[in-house]
Design a protein around this motif. Structure first.
Motif, PDB file in Angstrom:
ATOM      1  N   ALA A 159       0.845  -1.191   0.000  1.00  0.00           N
ATOM      2  CA  ALA A 159       0.000   0.000   0.000  1.00  0.00           C
ATOM      3  C   ALA A 159       0.881   1.242   0.000  1.00  0.00           C
ATOM      4  N   GLY A 160       0.614   2.169  -0.902  1.00  0.00           N
ATOM      5  CA  GLY A 160       1.385   3.406  -0.967  1.00  0.00           C
ATOM      6  C   GLY A 160       2.671   3.294  -1.762  1.00  0.00           C
ATOM      7  N   PHE A 161       2.979   2.113  -2.329  1.00  0.00           N
ATOM      8  CA  PHE A 161       4.214   1.951  -3.102  1.00  0.00           C
ATOM      9  C   PHE A 161       4.080   2.654  -4.441  1.00  0.00           C
ATOM     10  N   GLU A 162       5.100   3.439  -4.801  1.00  0.00           N
ATOM     11  CA  GLU A 162       5.054   4.217  -6.039  1.00  0.00           C
ATOM     12  C   GLU A 162       6.219   3.865  -6.951  1.00  0.00           C
ATOM     13  N   GLY A 163       6.551   2.584  -7.048  1.00  0.00           N
ATOM     14  CA  GLY A 163       7.569   2.143  -7.974  1.00  0.00           C
ATOM     15  C   GLY A 163       8.975   2.554  -7.580  1.00  0.00           C
ATOM     16  N   GLY A 164       9.230   2.771  -6.320  1.00  0.00           N
ATOM     17  CA  GLY A 164      10.559   3.170  -5.858  1.00  0.00           C
ATOM     18  C   GLY A 164      10.686   4.663  -5.629  1.00  0.00           C
ATOM     19  N   GLN A 165       9.810   5.441  -6.256  1.00  0.00           N
ATOM     20  CA  GLN A 165       9.776   6.888  -5.980  1.00  0.00           C
ATOM     21  C   GLN A 165       9.381   7.083  -4.526  1.00  0.00           C
ATOM     22  N   MET A 166       9.908   8.124  -3.888  1.00  0.00           N
ATOM     23  CA  MET A 166       9.565   8.380  -2.480  1.00  0.00           C
ATOM     24  C   MET A 166       8.052   8.594  -2.377  1.00  0.00           C
ATOM     25  N   PRO A 167       7.353   7.741  -1.640  1.00  0.00           N
ATOM     26  CA  PRO A 167       5.892   7.813  -1.631  1.00  0.00           C
ATOM     27  C   PRO A 167       5.363   9.083  -0.950  1.00  0.00           C
ATOM     28  N   LEU A 168       4.149   9.441  -1.312  1.00  0.00           N
ATOM     29  CA  LEU A 168       3.546  10.686  -0.841  1.00  0.00           C
ATOM     30  C   LEU A 168       3.551  10.800   0.674  1.00  0.00           C
ATOM     31  N   GLN A 169       3.182   9.711   1.357  1.00  0.00           N
ATOM     32  CA  GLN A 169       3.078   9.812   2.819  1.00  0.00           C
ATOM     33  C   GLN A 169       4.431   9.990   3.482  1.00  0.00           C
ATOM     34  N   ARG A 170       5.537   9.753   2.744  1.00  0.00           N
ATOM     35  CA  ARG A 170       6.865  10.031   3.301  1.00  0.00           C
ATOM     36  C   ARG A 170       7.419  11.360   2.817  1.00  0.00           C
ATOM     37  N   ARG A 171       6.914  11.867   1.676  1.00  0.00           N
ATOM     38  CA  ARG A 171       7.366  13.164   1.167  1.00  0.00           C
ATOM     39  C   ARG A 171       6.787  14.319   1.964  1.00  0.00           C
ATOM     40  N   VAL A 172       5.526  14.170   2.384  1.00  0.00           N
ATOM     41  CA  VAL A 172       4.844  15.253   3.086  1.00  0.00           C
ATOM     42  C   VAL A 172       5.303  15.254   4.547  1.00  0.00           C
ATOM     43  N   PRO A 173       5.731  16.411   5.055  1.00  0.00           N
ATOM     44  CA  PRO A 173       6.236  16.440   6.430  1.00  0.00           C
ATOM     45  C   PRO A 173       5.129  16.278   7.462  1.00  0.00           C
ATOM     46  N   LYS A 174       5.508  15.775   8.624  1.00  0.00           N
ATOM     47  CA  LYS A 174       4.561  15.678   9.735  1.00  0.00           C
ATOM     48  C   LYS A 174       4.562  17.007  10.479  1.00  0.00           C
ATOM     49  N   PHE A 175       3.449  17.381  11.046  1.00  0.00           N
ATOM     50  CA  PHE A 175       3.437  18.566  11.902  1.00  0.00           C
ATOM     51  C   PHE A 175       2.278  18.473  12.884  1.00  0.00           C
ATOM     52  N   GLY A 176       2.404  19.182  13.997  1.00  0.00           N
ATOM     53  CA  GLY A 176       1.352  19.228  15.001  1.00  0.00           C
ATOM     54  C   GLY A 176       1.200  17.909  15.747  1.00  0.00           C
TER      55      GLY A 176
END
Length: 148
Positions: free
Chosen positions: A48-65
């Motif tokens: 789930a969330g695998f994008e062919g080796g590209q850094m997946p969205l849920q890891r690209r977007v920073p966490k906050f709050g």
């Protein structure tokens, strides 16, 4: 007409694809899976969330709050709502049971009285919390504030 002669409407039922039954079928060989690679193999499942080796969205977007798990959520009840109930029922006290009976709160809610609108009647209001404007408005109208 009887049950033994019933059949679906013409063209409404398709035969399933019979895959991997030799080259003569037109769907032998690679069995519609293309050539080689993990997707052609049995047992392949994409994470789930695998994008062919590209850094997946849920890891690209920073966490906050953060979510404060000790927070207390209140059901807000405004003064204008209380005033309309008082005018309708001629009530002298507005408490949890009264608000629940009128469908403004549910059984596990905590009530906070908020200051929108005006209060013209002197009434005793029971709630878990009050805004400053609500307290002044209730007391100026000759009412009483009771914190639960």
């Amino acid at each position: 007409m009887n049950l033994s002669t019933l059949q679906p409407a013409a063209g409404s039922v398709k035969d399933r694809k019979r895959i991997g039954r030799g080259t003569g079928s037109g769907r032998g060989g690679t069995s519609t899976r293309g050539h080689k690679g993990a997707k052609s193999r049995s047992g392949y499942s994409k994470k789930a969330g695998f994008e062919g080796g590209q850094m997946p969205l849920q890891r690209r977007v920073p966490k906050f709050g953060f979510k404060n798990f000790n927070r207390v959520e209140f059901a807000g009840v405004n003064l204008d709502v209380i005033q309309s109930l008082i005018e309708r029922d001629n009530a002298t006290t507005v408490d949890f049971a009264y608000l629940k009976a009128h469908g403004l709160v549910s059984k596990n809610d905590k009530i906070k009285v908020l200051g929108r609108g005006e209060l013209n009647s002197s009434v005793e209001v029971h709630a878990h919390a009050f805004s400053k404007t609500a307290i002044t408005a209730i007391e100026n109208a000759g009412g009483k504030v009771v914190t639960l």
